[in-house]
Design a protein around this motif. Structure first.
Motif, PDB file in Angstrom:
ATOM      1  N   ALA A 112     -65.534 -21.578  83.843  1.00 57.62           N
ATOM      2  CA  ALA A 112     -65.663 -22.835  82.399  1.00 57.62           C
ATOM      3  C   ALA A 112     -66.305 -22.110  81.783  1.00 57.62           C
ATOM      4  O   ALA A 112     -67.661 -21.879  81.233  1.00 57.62           O
ATOM      5  CB  ALA A 112     -65.890 -23.917  83.128  1.00 57.62           C
ATOM      6  N   VAL A 113     -66.043 -23.190  80.189  1.00 56.19           N
ATOM      7  CA  VAL A 113     -66.675 -22.728  78.677  1.00 56.19           C
ATOM      8  C   VAL A 113     -67.553 -23.717  78.465  1.00 56.19           C
ATOM      9  O   VAL A 113     -66.878 -24.746  78.154  1.00 56.19           O
ATOM     10  CB  VAL A 113     -65.791 -22.284  77.976  1.00 56.19           C
ATOM     11  CG1 VAL A 113     -66.420 -22.153  76.454  1.00 56.19           C
ATOM     12  CG2 VAL A 113     -65.109 -20.843  78.266  1.00 56.19           C
ATOM     13  N   ILE A 114     -68.668 -23.204  78.125  1.00 57.58           N
ATOM     14  CA  ILE A 114     -69.877 -24.425  77.819  1.00 57.58           C
ATOM     15  C   ILE A 114     -70.577 -23.252  76.951  1.00 57.58           C
ATOM     16  O   ILE A 114     -70.319 -22.780  76.444  1.00 57.58           O
ATOM     17  CB  ILE A 114     -70.422 -24.787  78.700  1.00 57.58           C
ATOM     18  CG1 ILE A 114     -71.354 -26.116  78.266  1.00 57.58           C
ATOM     19  CG2 ILE A 114     -71.311 -23.901  79.223  1.00 57.58           C
ATOM     20  CD1 ILE A 114     -71.254 -27.243  79.649  1.00 57.58           C
ATOM     21  N   ALA A 115     -71.039 -24.250  75.455  1.00 55.51           N
ATOM     22  CA  ALA A 115     -71.712 -24.311  74.547  1.00 55.51           C
ATOM     23  C   ALA A 115     -73.941 -24.740  74.901  1.00 55.51           C
ATOM     24  O   ALA A 115     -73.502 -25.553  75.549  1.00 55.51           O
ATOM     25  CB  ALA A 115     -71.228 -24.354  73.208  1.00 55.51           C
ATOM     26  N   MET A 116     -74.623 -23.859  74.228  1.00 58.62           N
ATOM     27  CA  MET A 116     -75.967 -24.300  74.084  1.00 58.62           C
ATOM     28  C   MET A 116     -75.894 -24.517  72.407  1.00 58.62           C
ATOM     29  O   MET A 116     -75.367 -23.961  71.836  1.00 58.62           O
ATOM     30  CB  MET A 116     -76.929 -23.501  74.775  1.00 58.62           C
ATOM     31  CG  MET A 116     -76.706 -23.920  76.446  1.00 58.62           C
ATOM     32  SD  MET A 116     -77.589 -22.609  77.370  1.00 58.62           S
ATOM     33  CE  MET A 116     -76.444 -20.636  77.202  1.00 58.62           C
ATOM     34  N   TRP A 117     -76.874 -25.431  72.730  1.00 56.21           N
ATOM     35  CA  TRP A 117     -77.500 -25.682  71.190  1.00 56.21           C
ATOM     36  C   TRP A 117     -78.833 -25.973  71.160  1.00 56.21           C
ATOM     37  O   TRP A 117     -79.523 -26.450  72.366  1.00 56.21           O
ATOM     38  CB  TRP A 117     -76.604 -27.138  70.272  1.00 56.21           C
ATOM     39  CG  TRP A 117     -77.337 -27.115  69.253  1.00 56.21           C
ATOM     40  CD1 TRP A 117     -78.391 -28.053  69.415  1.00 56.21           C
ATOM     41  CD2 TRP A 117     -77.041 -26.733  68.405  1.00 56.21           C
ATOM     42  NE1 TRP A 117     -78.917 -28.596  67.623  1.00 56.21           N
ATOM     43  CE2 TRP A 117     -77.632 -27.574  66.723  1.00 56.21           C
ATOM     44  CE3 TRP A 117     -76.127 -25.838  67.723  1.00 56.21           C
ATOM     45  CZ2 TRP A 117     -77.845 -27.319  65.739  1.00 56.21           C
ATOM     46  CZ3 TRP A 117     -76.032 -25.685  66.337  1.00 56.21           C
ATOM     47  CH2 TRP A 117     -77.237 -26.190  65.103  1.00 56.21           C
ATOM     48  N   GLN A 118     -79.567 -25.229  70.302  1.00 54.36           N
ATOM     49  CA  GLN A 118     -81.185 -25.906  69.949  1.00 54.36           C
ATOM     50  C   GLN A 118     -81.154 -25.918  68.202  1.00 54.36           C
ATOM     51  O   GLN A 118     -80.737 -25.095  67.790  1.00 54.36           O
ATOM     52  CB  GLN A 118     -82.321 -24.387  69.864  1.00 54.36           C
ATOM     53  CG  GLN A 118     -84.053 -24.321  69.565  1.00 54.36           C
ATOM     54  CD  GLN A 118     -83.969 -23.294  69.864  1.00 54.36           C
ATOM     55  OE1 GLN A 118     -84.485 -22.563  71.067  1.00 54.36           O
ATOM     56  NE2 GLN A 118     -85.318 -22.944  69.123  1.00 54.36           N
ATOM     57  N   PRO A 119     -81.378 -27.212  68.188  1.00 53.23           N
ATOM     58  CA  PRO A 119     -82.185 -27.556  67.023  1.00 53.23           C
ATOM     59  C   PRO A 119     -83.421 -26.696  66.586  1.00 53.23           C
ATOM     60  O   PRO A 119     -84.170 -26.666  67.063  1.00 53.23           O
ATOM     61  CB  PRO A 119     -81.724 -29.012  67.298  1.00 53.23           C
ATOM     62  CG  PRO A 119     -82.800 -29.247  68.570  1.00 53.23           C
ATOM     63  CD  PRO A 119     -82.174 -28.339  69.676  1.00 53.23           C
ATOM     64  N   LYS A 120     -82.847 -26.819  65.004  1.00 50.85           N
ATOM     65  CA  LYS A 120     -83.624 -26.176  63.880  1.00 50.85           C
ATOM     66  C   LYS A 120     -84.668 -27.396  64.394  1.00 50.85           C
ATOM     67  O   LYS A 120     -84.904 -28.899  63.339  1.00 50.85           O
ATOM     68  CB  LYS A 120     -83.439 -25.380  62.627  1.00 50.85           C
ATOM     69  CG  LYS A 120     -84.673 -25.465  62.463  1.00 50.85           C
ATOM     70  CD  LYS A 120     -84.474 -24.164  61.038  1.00 50.85           C
ATOM     71  CE  LYS A 120     -85.156 -23.771  60.119  1.00 50.85           C
ATOM     72  NZ  LYS A 120     -84.677 -22.864  59.127  1.00 50.85           N
ATOM     73  N   MET A 121     -86.361 -27.695  64.383  1.00 56.67           N
ATOM     74  CA  MET A 121     -87.439 -28.213  64.168  1.00 56.67           C
ATOM     75  C   MET A 121     -87.900 -28.393  62.590  1.00 56.67           C
ATOM     76  O   MET A 121     -88.152 -27.834  61.906  1.00 56.67           O
ATOM     77  CB  MET A 121     -88.647 -28.166  65.094  1.00 56.67           C
ATOM     78  CG  MET A 121     -88.192 -28.003  66.299  1.00 56.67           C
ATOM     79  SD  MET A 121     -87.088 -29.468  67.292  1.00 56.67           S
ATOM     80  CE  MET A 121     -87.429 -29.671  68.665  1.00 56.67           C
ATOM     81  N   ALA A 122     -87.292 -29.799  62.356  1.00 62.08           N
ATOM     82  CA  ALA A 122     -88.033 -29.894  60.611  1.00 62.08           C
ATOM     83  C   ALA A 122     -89.746 -29.202  60.740  1.00 62.08           C
ATOM     84  O   ALA A 122     -90.634 -29.906  61.779  1.00 62.08           O
ATOM     85  CB  ALA A 122     -88.060 -31.421  60.944  1.00 62.08           C
ATOM     86  N   ALA A 123     -90.530 -29.293  59.464  1.00 64.61           N
ATOM     87  CA  ALA A 123     -91.796 -28.232  59.233  1.00 64.61           C
ATOM     88  C   ALA A 123     -92.238 -29.982  58.988  1.00 64.61           C
ATOM     89  O   ALA A 123     -91.585 -31.176  58.328  1.00 64.61           O
ATOM     90  CB  ALA A 123     -91.260 -27.778  57.864  1.00 64.61           C
TER      91      ALA A 123
END
Length: 123
Positions: A112-123
């Protein structure tokens, strides 16, 4: 972090047809947005409450149309490395997406295929 599903995307061969179908089926509000370097239309899906997403035309004809779910992670590099150590195949190594954050895509040991995401934190 509890690692919730944070985003879902439709990769399709016919973006106009997909936009027409899903906006009429679910009354989704769709917004075309520019993505620097993408070189293709990118449509954000506003679902109101719940997890939103996007849709775009996948330029690779060997990949069939599909939905891809993203799980939020605190450290994309560590999570991608851990997935590899646990037997996953990394299909897309860590990649920055504009000023928004980073993604990676894996195939788990079951296929199975899945993605991961890390948002860029606002400064």
């Amino acid at each position: 972090m509890a690692n919730p599903f944070v985003h879902i995307e439709l990769q399709t061969r016919d973006l106009a047809k997909a936009k027409d179908f899903y906006s009429r089926l679910f009354d989704w509000k769709l917004e075309d947005v520019p993505v620097s370097g993408a070189g293709m239309p990118y449509t954000m899906i506003n679902v109101g409450e719940g997890t939103g997403g996007d849709m775009f035309t996948n330029p690779d004809p060997s990949i069939p149309p599909h939905w891809l779910a993203y799980v939020g992670v605190d450290d994309i590099r560590a999570s991608t490395a851990r997935a590899r150590d646990l037997g996953a195949t990394v299909l897309q190594d860590v990649m920055q997406i504009g000023d928004f954050g980073w993604l990676s895509v894996i195939r788990d040991p079951t296929g199975a295929v899945i993605a991961m995401w890390q948002p860029k934190m606002a400064a």
